[in-house]
Motif scaffolding. Structure first.
Motif, PDB file in Angstrom:
ATOM      1  N   ALA A  47       0.757  -1.127   0.148  1.00  0.00           N
ATOM      2  CA  ALA A  47      -0.077  -0.133   0.083  1.00  0.00           C
ATOM      3  C   ALA A  47       0.899   1.409  -0.031  1.00  0.00           C
ATOM      4  O   ALA A  47       1.803   1.275   0.529  1.00  0.00           O
ATOM      5  N   ASP A  48       0.307   1.915  -0.911  1.00  0.00           N
ATOM      6  CA  ASP A  48       1.138   3.588  -0.926  1.00  0.00           C
ATOM      7  C   ASP A  48       1.043   4.278   0.591  1.00  0.00           C
ATOM      8  O   ASP A  48      -0.006   4.521   1.258  1.00  0.00           O
ATOM      9  N   PRO A  49       2.414   4.430   1.269  1.00  0.00           N
ATOM     10  CA  PRO A  49       2.009   4.660   2.635  1.00  0.00           C
ATOM     11  C   PRO A  49       1.449   6.300   2.714  1.00  0.00           C
ATOM     12  O   PRO A  49       0.739   6.552   3.668  1.00  0.00           O
ATOM     13  N   VAL A  50       1.412   7.237   1.659  1.00  0.00           N
ATOM     14  CA  VAL A  50       0.842   8.525   1.818  1.00  0.00           C
ATOM     15  C   VAL A  50      -0.524   8.062   1.626  1.00  0.00           C
ATOM     16  O   VAL A  50      -1.654   8.700   2.428  1.00  0.00           O
ATOM     17  N   GLY A  51      -1.096   7.029   0.862  1.00  0.00           N
ATOM     18  CA  GLY A  51      -2.684   6.720   0.724  1.00  0.00           C
ATOM     19  C   GLY A  51      -2.924   6.261   2.167  1.00  0.00           C
ATOM     20  O   GLY A  51      -4.272   6.438   2.470  1.00  0.00           O
ATOM     21  N   GLY A  57      -7.212   9.886   7.482  1.00  0.00           N
ATOM     22  CA  GLY A  57      -7.493  11.337   7.691  1.00  0.00           C
ATOM     23  C   GLY A  57      -8.910  11.596   7.520  1.00  0.00           C
ATOM     24  O   GLY A  57      -9.744  12.503   7.659  1.00  0.00           O
ATOM     25  N   ARG A  58      -9.821  10.394   6.798  1.00  0.00           N
ATOM     26  CA  ARG A  58     -10.957  11.053   6.147  1.00  0.00           C
ATOM     27  C   ARG A  58     -11.959  11.215   7.138  1.00  0.00           C
ATOM     28  O   ARG A  58     -13.071  11.794   7.208  1.00  0.00           O
ATOM     29  N   MET A  72       5.027  15.119  10.719  1.00  0.00           N
ATOM     30  CA  MET A  72       5.444  13.911  10.331  1.00  0.00           C
ATOM     31  C   MET A  72       6.446  14.214   9.103  1.00  0.00           C
ATOM     32  O   MET A  72       7.407  13.507   8.867  1.00  0.00           O
ATOM     33  N   ALA A  73       6.154  15.313   8.417  1.00  0.00           N
ATOM     34  CA  ALA A  73       7.276  15.596   7.365  1.00  0.00           C
ATOM     35  C   ALA A  73       8.679  16.259   8.011  1.00  0.00           C
ATOM     36  O   ALA A  73       9.382  16.262   7.153  1.00  0.00           O
ATOM     37  N   HIS A 442       9.179   8.526   4.396  1.00  0.00           N
ATOM     38  CA  HIS A 442       9.191  10.117   4.623  1.00  0.00           C
ATOM     39  C   HIS A 442       9.314  10.831   3.485  1.00  0.00           C
ATOM     40  O   HIS A 442       8.532  11.926   3.180  1.00  0.00           O
ATOM     41  N   ALA A 443      10.206  10.368   2.390  1.00  0.00           N
ATOM     42  CA  ALA A 443      10.448  11.273   1.361  1.00  0.00           C
ATOM     43  C   ALA A 443       9.372  11.287   0.395  1.00  0.00           C
ATOM     44  O   ALA A 443       8.812  12.248  -0.398  1.00  0.00           O
ATOM     45  N   ALA A 444       8.526  10.332   0.433  1.00  0.00           N
ATOM     46  CA  ALA A 444       7.297  10.326  -0.480  1.00  0.00           C
ATOM     47  C   ALA A 444       6.442  11.477   0.337  1.00  0.00           C
ATOM     48  O   ALA A 444       5.566  11.844  -0.475  1.00  0.00           O
ATOM     49  N   LEU A 445       6.295  11.098   1.600  1.00  0.00           N
ATOM     50  CA  LEU A 445       5.333  12.188   2.083  1.00  0.00           C
ATOM     51  C   LEU A 445       6.012  13.834   1.813  1.00  0.00           C
ATOM     52  O   LEU A 445       4.824  14.493   1.386  1.00  0.00           O
ATOM     53  N   CYS A 446       6.997  13.933   1.890  1.00  0.00           N
ATOM     54  CA  CYS A 446       7.573  15.296   1.360  1.00  0.00           C
ATOM     55  C   CYS A 446       6.997  15.758   0.152  1.00  0.00           C
ATOM     56  O   CYS A 446       6.882  16.719  -0.206  1.00  0.00           O
ATOM     57  N   ALA A 447       7.432  14.802  -0.663  1.00  0.00           N
ATOM     58  CA  ALA A 447       7.213  14.764  -2.171  1.00  0.00           C
ATOM     59  C   ALA A 447       5.706  15.305  -2.311  1.00  0.00           C
ATOM     60  O   ALA A 447       5.298  16.057  -3.374  1.00  0.00           O
ATOM     61  N   ALA A 448       4.754  14.494  -1.663  1.00  0.00           N
ATOM     62  CA  ALA A 448       3.391  14.768  -1.877  1.00  0.00           C
ATOM     63  C   ALA A 448       3.191  16.162  -1.214  1.00  0.00           C
ATOM     64  O   ALA A 448       2.028  16.789  -1.837  1.00  0.00           O
ATOM     65  N   VAL A 449       3.641  16.628  -0.149  1.00  0.00           N
ATOM     66  CA  VAL A 449       3.624  18.039   0.062  1.00  0.00           C
ATOM     67  C   VAL A 449       3.925  19.088  -0.761  1.00  0.00           C
ATOM     68  O   VAL A 449       3.329  20.061  -1.193  1.00  0.00           O
ATOM     69  N   ALA A 450       5.055  18.842  -1.386  1.00  0.00           N
ATOM     70  CA  ALA A 450       5.709  19.593  -2.547  1.00  0.00           C
ATOM     71  C   ALA A 450       4.966  19.724  -3.586  1.00  0.00           C
ATOM     72  O   ALA A 450       4.692  20.879  -4.217  1.00  0.00           O
TER      73      ALA A 450
END
Length: 460
Positions: A47-51, A57-58, A72-73, A442-450
């Motif tokens: 599973a995609d960690p960001v997903g 969060g829903r 978290m970022a 963690h990098a995937a989360l930061c990329a999603a934020v960016a």
């Protein structure tokens, strides 16, 4: 899919001899050899960690989610703290021992700390049980060891020191479990780690001063101290301060609901504690943002006063949701999430909060209640050098084994672990590999934020 079926929850060991119980533990090695704990390879359909975080969060307060993502970022360790659901999903893809205990579910380094027993003794123990649930003992050990590895890398320790610290946690868990396996039932139940036992972990005068300072700060963290930090007098009346978005006085509707459900919470306490609680009166309430993984859930604090205005009691009301472990394990014994948290805490902690209770609030949401500040304190992991972190990891591993021994079959677990360090080294290998995975996530989360997929509020 969980390869081996577990029971619905940890239970007292069957009426069998220690030899039979040890045999059961050794037989579990056939299902999962100890060396197999070293394996971590993400599955192709991982599973995609960001997903995973977005799905969590829903049903949370949307205006608070940017705070959660921002926290978290901040670093891989901060990500790990908030990503219990990610690791639970990853652990569920691998075989497990089938040896069930009451899991903390989120046994990372910062979920251990100091708190006061009802006798006002300062103890060291697990202190967060939002995700507690019955499951295979090694899941908690792996989360602890992974958190040690991530923290050590974040502190710029050498890879050799990273390995040694993670190994220290797992070795301490194994040796403590084997010690407890040789003790009687009451002796295990009464086992505790007094705060004074932290002092020998400080081998230098400077380290000893740091530990003594931590203990002193914890002893000062009481409701009376919170009264000065969290409240002010407005028009002659004591009120909780307004510090948005982290602390906001409850609106009229929320305050009315909290007053209404107070009696339901009261009914979950024992009679003598109900009598004590009845000597306090409700003064004010506020919504409070807490932690990392909990941000976005509904959390309140309530100010009560006893004999007079200088006799305060702060209670915290936290929303209890399904444990992140529940979708991966058989059903637990408790339907009410608040009761699950309370019973899990009472099972695992050496001494419990006298005001710990649960109830159902508006819209059918589950909550649990506890004291906000009761001499609580935590270690400054980010400031630890290699030797300090290694000793702290040992302490956490020791505390985790004591907590597991109260609910599971400690003799079977100890026999599974054995006298050699096979399990220790395997889990350490897992921890280092999962630390790499955490950095990637963690990098995937930061990329999603960016990219604007998620909105993050840094430094809140």
């Amino acid at each position: 899919m969980v390869p081996h079926v577990l029971g619905s929850g940890p239970t007292a060991p069957p009426m069998s001899t220690p030899v039979d119980r040890a045999r059961r533990g050794k037989e579990a090695r056939k299902r999962l050899p100890r060396s197999e704990h070293a394996r971590w390879l993400p599955s192709v359909d991982r599973a995609d960690p960001v997903g995973v975080l977005e799905r969590q969060g829903r049903d949370r307060l949307p205006e608070l989610l940017p705070i959660r993502y921002g926290r978290m970022a901040a670093s891989p360790f901060a990500f790990l703290r908030g990503a219990a659901a990610v690791l639970a999903a990853d652990l569920a893809t691998s075989p497990h021992s089938g040896l069930t205990v009451q899991l903390c579910g989120d046994a990372h380094l910062l979920n251990f700390g100091l708190y006061a027993s009802p006798e006002r003794t300062l103890l060291f123990d697990l202190n967060d049980f939002d995700e507690t649930f019955p499951g295979p003992f090694e899941w908690d050990v792996k989360r602890l060891a992974a958190s040690v590895a991530v923290a050590a890398r974040e502190n710029s320790h050498s890879e050799n020191d990273v390995r040694r610290s993670a190994l220290a946690a797992t070795t301490a868990y194994r040796t403590q479990m084997r010690r407890l396996a040789g003790m009687g039932e009451l002796a295990v139940w009464y086992e505790r780690i007094d705060a004074e036992r932290l002092l020998p972990f400080a081998r230098t005068a400077r380290g000893r001063r740091q530990v003594e300072s931590t203990l002193a700060r914890a002893r000062r963290r009481t409701s009376l101290q919170a009264l000065g930090k969290l409240t002010e007098v407005v028009d002659g009346r004591r009120r909780i301060i307004h510090d948005p978005p982290l602390l906001e006085p409850a609106g009229a509707a929320d305050a009315a609901s909290l007053r209404k459900i107070f009696s339901d919470y009261r009914s979950t306490l024992s009679e003598e504690r109900r009598l004590l609680l009845d000597r306090y009166r409700f003064v004010d309430a506020a919504r409070k943002v807490v932690g990392v993984g909990s941000v976005g859930t509904r959390c309140f604090i309530v100010l009560l006063t006893g004999r007079d205005a200088n006799d305060p009691l702060f209670l915290q009301i936290k929303e209890a949701r399904k444990s992140v472990l529940e979708e991966h394990l058989p059903s637990g014994p408790y339907v009410h999430p608040g009761r699950r948290v309370v019973v899990g805490q009472r099972l695992m902690q050496a001494a419990g909060d006298i005001f710990l209770g649960w109830m159902t609030g508006p819209q059918g949401r589950a909550y649990y209640w506890r004291q906000l500040r009761d001499m609580k304190g935590s270690a400054e992991v980010a400031a630890m050098g290699p030797r300090q972190l290694r000793r702290y990891a040992e302490l956490c591993g020791t505390a985790l084994a004591r907590a597991h021994a109260r609910s599971g079959d400690r003799i079977a677990v100890a026999a599974y672990l054995g006298g050699a360090d096979t399990f220790d080294r395997a889990v350490t290998d897992f921890a280092l590999a999962y630390a790499d995975q955490t950095a990637t996530d963690h990098a995937a989360l930061c990329a999603a934020v960016a990219a604007g997929v998620l909105r993050a509020a840094p430094d809140v």
